[in-house]
Design a protein around this motif. Structure first.
Motif, PDB file in Angstrom:
ATOM      1  N   PHE A  82      30.900   0.265  12.852  1.00  0.00           N
ATOM      2  CA  PHE A  82      29.935   0.917  11.950  1.00  0.00           C
ATOM      3  C   PHE A  82      28.880   1.655  12.764  1.00  0.00           C
ATOM      4  N   ARG A  83      28.726   2.945  12.512  1.00  0.00           N
ATOM      5  CA  ARG A  83      27.719   3.755  13.203  1.00  0.00           C
ATOM      6  C   ARG A  83      26.483   3.853  12.325  1.00  0.00           C
ATOM      7  N   LEU A  84      25.410   3.263  12.792  1.00  0.00           N
ATOM      8  CA  LEU A  84      24.155   3.225  12.048  1.00  0.00           C
ATOM      9  C   LEU A  84      23.461   4.580  12.107  1.00  0.00           C
ATOM     10  N   ASP A  85      23.079   5.109  10.960  1.00  0.00           N
ATOM     11  CA  ASP A  85      22.306   6.353  10.873  1.00  0.00           C
ATOM     12  C   ASP A  85      20.832   5.951  10.849  1.00  0.00           C
ATOM     13  N   ILE A  86      20.241   5.849  12.019  1.00  0.00           N
ATOM     14  CA  ILE A  86      18.887   5.320  12.149  1.00  0.00           C
ATOM     15  C   ILE A  86      17.873   6.138  11.359  1.00  0.00           C
ATOM     16  N   GLY A  87      18.072   7.430  11.266  1.00  0.00           N
ATOM     17  CA  GLY A  87      17.139   8.282  10.538  1.00  0.00           C
ATOM     18  C   GLY A  87      17.043   7.968   9.056  1.00  0.00           C
ATOM     19  N   CYS A 101       0.807  -1.225   0.000  1.00  0.00           N
ATOM     20  CA  CYS A 101       0.000   0.000   0.000  1.00  0.00           C
ATOM     21  C   CYS A 101       0.838   1.271   0.000  1.00  0.00           C
ATOM     22  N   GLY A 102       2.152   1.144   0.243  1.00  0.00           N
ATOM     23  CA  GLY A 102       3.024   2.311   0.225  1.00  0.00           C
ATOM     24  C   GLY A 102       3.027   3.125   1.509  1.00  0.00           C
ATOM     25  N   SER A 103       2.319   2.669   2.534  1.00  0.00           N
ATOM     26  CA  SER A 103       2.292   3.430   3.786  1.00  0.00           C
ATOM     27  C   SER A 103       3.682   3.481   4.412  1.00  0.00           C
ATOM     28  N   VAL A 104       3.941   4.569   5.126  1.00  0.00           N
ATOM     29  CA  VAL A 104       5.191   4.745   5.852  1.00  0.00           C
ATOM     30  C   VAL A 104       4.835   4.963   7.308  1.00  0.00           C
ATOM     31  N   ARG A 105       5.389   4.115   8.156  1.00  0.00           N
ATOM     32  CA  ARG A 105       5.154   4.256   9.595  1.00  0.00           C
ATOM     33  C   ARG A 105       6.502   4.425  10.276  1.00  0.00           C
ATOM     34  N   GLU A 106       6.494   5.164  11.369  1.00  0.00           N
ATOM     35  CA  GLU A 106       7.723   5.394  12.106  1.00  0.00           C
ATOM     36  C   GLU A 106       7.979   4.250  13.088  1.00  0.00           C
ATOM     37  N   LEU A 107       9.238   3.893  13.230  1.00  0.00           N
ATOM     38  CA  LEU A 107       9.689   2.892  14.176  1.00  0.00           C
ATOM     39  C   LEU A 107      10.664   3.582  15.122  1.00  0.00           C
ATOM     40  N   PRO A 108      10.366   3.614  16.422  1.00  0.00           N
ATOM     41  CA  PRO A 108      11.281   4.283  17.359  1.00  0.00           C
ATOM     42  C   PRO A 108      12.695   3.724  17.264  1.00  0.00           C
ATOM     43  N   SER A 109      13.673   4.591  17.409  1.00  0.00           N
ATOM     44  CA  SER A 109      15.066   4.166  17.280  1.00  0.00           C
ATOM     45  C   SER A 109      15.430   3.094  18.294  1.00  0.00           C
ATOM     46  N   ALA A 110      14.764   3.069  19.439  1.00  0.00           N
ATOM     47  CA  ALA A 110      15.069   2.071  20.463  1.00  0.00           C
ATOM     48  C   ALA A 110      14.913   0.645  19.931  1.00  0.00           C
ATOM     49  N   ALA A 111      14.043   0.463  18.951  1.00  0.00           N
ATOM     50  CA  ALA A 111      13.836  -0.870  18.376  1.00  0.00           C
ATOM     51  C   ALA A 111      15.092  -1.374  17.658  1.00  0.00           C
ATOM     52  N   LEU A 112      15.970  -0.455  17.276  1.00  0.00           N
ATOM     53  CA  LEU A 112      17.191  -0.836  16.568  1.00  0.00           C
ATOM     54  C   LEU A 112      18.446  -0.661  17.416  1.00  0.00           C
ATOM     55  N   ASP A 113      18.276  -0.318  18.691  1.00  0.00           N
ATOM     56  CA  ASP A 113      19.435  -0.073  19.551  1.00  0.00           C
ATOM     57  C   ASP A 113      20.369  -1.272  19.632  1.00  0.00           C
ATOM     58  N   GLN A 114      19.819  -2.477  19.788  1.00  0.00           N
ATOM     59  CA  GLN A 114      20.665  -3.668  19.900  1.00  0.00           C
ATOM     60  C   GLN A 114      21.461  -3.876  18.615  1.00  0.00           C
ATOM     61  N   LEU A 115      20.794  -3.761  17.469  1.00  0.00           N
ATOM     62  CA  LEU A 115      21.488  -3.907  16.184  1.00  0.00           C
ATOM     63  C   LEU A 115      22.571  -2.839  16.039  1.00  0.00           C
ATOM     64  N   ALA A 116      22.235  -1.604  16.373  1.00  0.00           N
ATOM     65  CA  ALA A 116      23.205  -0.512  16.253  1.00  0.00           C
ATOM     66  C   ALA A 116      24.423  -0.781  17.136  1.00  0.00           C
ATOM     67  N   GLY A 117      24.186  -1.277  18.347  1.00  0.00           N
ATOM     68  CA  GLY A 117      25.289  -1.600  19.252  1.00  0.00           C
ATOM     69  C   GLY A 117      26.160  -2.721  18.715  1.00  0.00           C
ATOM     70  N   GLU A 118      25.526  -3.743  18.156  1.00  0.00           N
ATOM     71  CA  GLU A 118      26.272  -4.869  17.596  1.00  0.00           C
ATOM     72  C   GLU A 118      27.101  -4.436  16.387  1.00  0.00           C
ATOM     73  N   LEU A 119      26.535  -3.596  15.545  1.00  0.00           N
ATOM     74  CA  LEU A 119      27.274  -3.111  14.375  1.00  0.00           C
ATOM     75  C   LEU A 119      28.482  -2.272  14.799  1.00  0.00           C
ATOM     76  N   LEU A 120      28.297  -1.451  15.818  1.00  0.00           N
ATOM     77  CA  LEU A 120      29.391  -0.616  16.302  1.00  0.00           C
ATOM     78  C   LEU A 120      30.494  -1.476  16.921  1.00  0.00           C
ATOM     79  N   ALA A 121      30.100  -2.428  17.754  1.00  0.00           N
ATOM     80  CA  ALA A 121      31.091  -3.266  18.437  1.00  0.00           C
ATOM     81  C   ALA A 121      31.829  -4.184  17.464  1.00  0.00           C
TER      82      ALA A 121
END
Length: 144
Positions: A120-125, A96-116
């Motif tokens: 790699f610093r994830l640009d969540i935006g 349907c093409g809808s865009v919904r926002e996902l809070p950055s906290a949902a990706l915190d674990q992934l972002a931490g794993e990528l950094l460690a």
């Protein structure tokens, strides 16, 4: 951001507040996630003399001023949205093409794993996750 704040920010950069700049910023805030063409259509309804080139230039300026940002939510033009206090990723429904926002906290674990693991610093935006939303999945009998 109000007109006075925008005017001060522009003035601090040696620029002035123009009607197109104000209208484009207001359209981005009002539309929430919009392509340059959608922003142009919104602005043209209020100021017919604003062309698409002006919209693109204004979007670039507003992004340089860190008032807005963009994400690539499809194969087409980037989608712009306001920079606000909560960073978020985007859930894009392929049906349907809808865009919904996902809070950055949902990706915190992934972002931490990528950094460690990779430095790699994830640009969540700028993160867009593609799939099928609950509404479309439900209508096709697929699990949500």
């Amino acid at each position: 951001m109000g007109a006075v704040d925008l005017a001060e920010l522009l003035r601090s950069r040696g620029l002035r507040l123009t009607a197109p700049r104000q209208l484009v910023l207001e359209a981005v805030y009002r539309l929430r996630h919009a392509t340059p063409d959608q922003i142009h259509a919104e602005v043209a309804g209020k100021a017919a003399g604003v062309n698409i080139t002006t919209v693109y230039r204004t979007l670039e300026l507003l992004e340089e001023l860190e008032l807005i940002t963009h994400a690539h939510l499809s194969h087409g033009a980037p989608t712009y949205h306001a920079v606000d206090e909560h960073q978020h990723a985007h859930l894009v429904c392929r049906d349907c093409g809808s865009v919904r926002e996902l809070p950055s906290a949902a990706l915190d674990q992934l972002a931490g794993e990528l950094l460690a693991a990779r430095g790699f610093r994830l640009d969540i935006g700028h993160v867009a996750l593609f799939g099928v939303c609950g509404d479309c999945g439900t209508s096709k009998g697929a699990p949500c």
